[in-house]
Design an enzyme around this catalytic site. Structure first.
Site, PDB file in Angstrom:
ATOM      1  N   MET A 111       8.934   4.609   5.031  1.00  0.00           N
ATOM      2  CA  MET A 111       9.199   3.176   4.574  1.00  0.00           C
ATOM      3  C   MET A 111      10.390   3.110   3.623  1.00  0.00           C
ATOM      4  O   MET A 111      10.858   1.865   3.449  1.00  0.00           O
ATOM      5  CB  MET A 111       7.928   2.792   3.873  1.00  0.00           C
ATOM      6  CG  MET A 111       6.686   2.718   4.777  1.00  0.00           C
ATOM      7  SD  MET A 111       6.873   1.620   6.129  1.00  0.00           S
ATOM      8  CE  MET A 111       7.146  -0.099   5.403  1.00  0.00           C
TER       9      MET A 111
ATOM     10  N   LEU B 257       0.778  -1.044  -0.007  1.00  0.00           N
ATOM     11  CA  LEU B 257       0.025   0.082  -0.155  1.00  0.00           C
ATOM     12  C   LEU B 257       0.951   1.071   0.106  1.00  0.00           C
ATOM     13  O   LEU B 257       0.241   2.443   0.174  1.00  0.00           O
ATOM     14  CB  LEU B 257      -1.012  -0.090   1.319  1.00  0.00           C
ATOM     15  CG  LEU B 257      -1.813  -1.221   1.186  1.00  0.00           C
ATOM     16  CD1 LEU B 257      -2.658  -1.071   2.404  1.00  0.00           C
ATOM     17  CD2 LEU B 257      -2.903  -1.148  -0.255  1.00  0.00           C
ATOM     18  N   CYS B 258       2.048   1.221  -0.350  1.00  0.00           N
ATOM     19  CA  CYS B 258       3.000   2.456  -0.325  1.00  0.00           C
ATOM     20  C   CYS B 258       2.891   3.194  -1.752  1.00  0.00           C
ATOM     21  O   CYS B 258       2.600   2.429  -2.714  1.00  0.00           O
ATOM     22  CB  CYS B 258       4.560   1.906  -0.127  1.00  0.00           C
ATOM     23  SG  CYS B 258       5.036   1.797   1.681  1.00  0.00           S
ATOM     24  N   HIS B 259       2.981   4.294  -1.854  1.00  0.00           N
ATOM     25  CA  HIS B 259       3.014   5.199  -3.012  1.00  0.00           C
ATOM     26  C   HIS B 259       4.471   4.979  -3.716  1.00  0.00           C
ATOM     27  O   HIS B 259       5.334   4.756  -2.887  1.00  0.00           O
ATOM     28  CB  HIS B 259       2.582   6.263  -2.438  1.00  0.00           C
ATOM     29  CG  HIS B 259       1.336   6.622  -2.119  1.00  0.00           C
ATOM     30  ND1 HIS B 259       0.891   6.503  -0.974  1.00  0.00           N
ATOM     31  CD2 HIS B 259       0.055   6.934  -3.051  1.00  0.00           C
ATOM     32  CE1 HIS B 259      -0.493   6.901  -0.872  1.00  0.00           C
ATOM     33  NE2 HIS B 259      -0.918   7.097  -1.846  1.00  0.00           N
TER      34      HIS B 259
ATOM     35  N   ASP C  22      24.100 -11.947   2.450  1.00  0.00           N
ATOM     36  CA  ASP C  22      24.273 -12.529   1.365  1.00  0.00           C
ATOM     37  C   ASP C  22      25.740 -12.759   0.961  1.00  0.00           C
ATOM     38  O   ASP C  22      26.109 -13.560   0.485  1.00  0.00           O
ATOM     39  CB  ASP C  22      23.325 -11.992   0.035  1.00  0.00           C
ATOM     40  CG  ASP C  22      23.492 -12.835  -1.117  1.00  0.00           C
ATOM     41  OD1 ASP C  22      23.141 -14.009  -1.043  1.00  0.00           O
ATOM     42  OD2 ASP C  22      23.880 -12.115  -2.141  1.00  0.00           O
TER      43      ASP C  22
END
Length: 166
Positions: free
Chosen positions: A119, A74-76, A134
């Site tokens: 975010m 739901l992030c823009h 990694d």
């Protein structure tokens, strides 16, 4: 406090920011990864077989911040004007696992927009830490990512925020 990502029927929705003013937004987040002394030394020396761990993790963190709108439902999608990822070789921490050495990642993100970049900063930090994992997992599979949080944010209707030291 009301949740903004739900409609009157409880359905998940993307917040409509169309009527909001464009303002300067900035957020900084940080997190740490604990690694073995051997791994820490290899990162510091730049002798990890996969290459310069922190340079690759920096680029990954920048890319992660830029892709946040594609990763978090739901992030823009935002037009970021700055993403910076920095690292600090913290070393031993008295309050943590004595067998680990810690590396701190800090991500700062800016934009001129209608919604904040918290975010993006958090995604940048997590992506940088995951990249360290990694690139180093052949040497140390016991790495631990810890203490990822928002340090501060500026701008927006909710105003500025600075995390208090706990």
């Amino acid at each position: 406090m009301e949740f903004t990502h739900f409609d009157g029927k409880g359905n998940a929705v993307m917040v409509d920011v169309g009527d909001k003013a464009i303002t300067s937004r900035e957020a900084t987040a940080q997190g740490e990864i604990g690694v073995s002394p051997e791994c820490y030394e290899k990162i510091q020396e730049g002798s990890m077989k996969k290459g310069d761990v922190l340079s690759v993790a920096r680029i990954a963190g920048i890319m992660g911040a830029k892709k946040t709108g594609e990763l978090i439902p739901l992030c823009h999608v935002l037009c970021l004007t700055k993403v910076a990822v920095e690292f600090e070789m913290v070393g031993k921490r008295a309050d943590r696992n004595p067998k680990k050495r810690y590396i701190r990642a800090v991500c700062t993100v800016r934009c001129e927009g209608k919604t904040g970049v918290e975010m993006e900063a958090l995604t940048g930090v997590n992506t940088a830490l995951l990249t360290i994992y990694d690139m180093c997992k052949a040497v140390d599979k016991s790495m631990e990512m810890t203490d990822v949080f928002l340090c501060r944010k500026k701008g927006g209707a909710s105003g500025d925020y600075e995390r208090a030291d706990d």
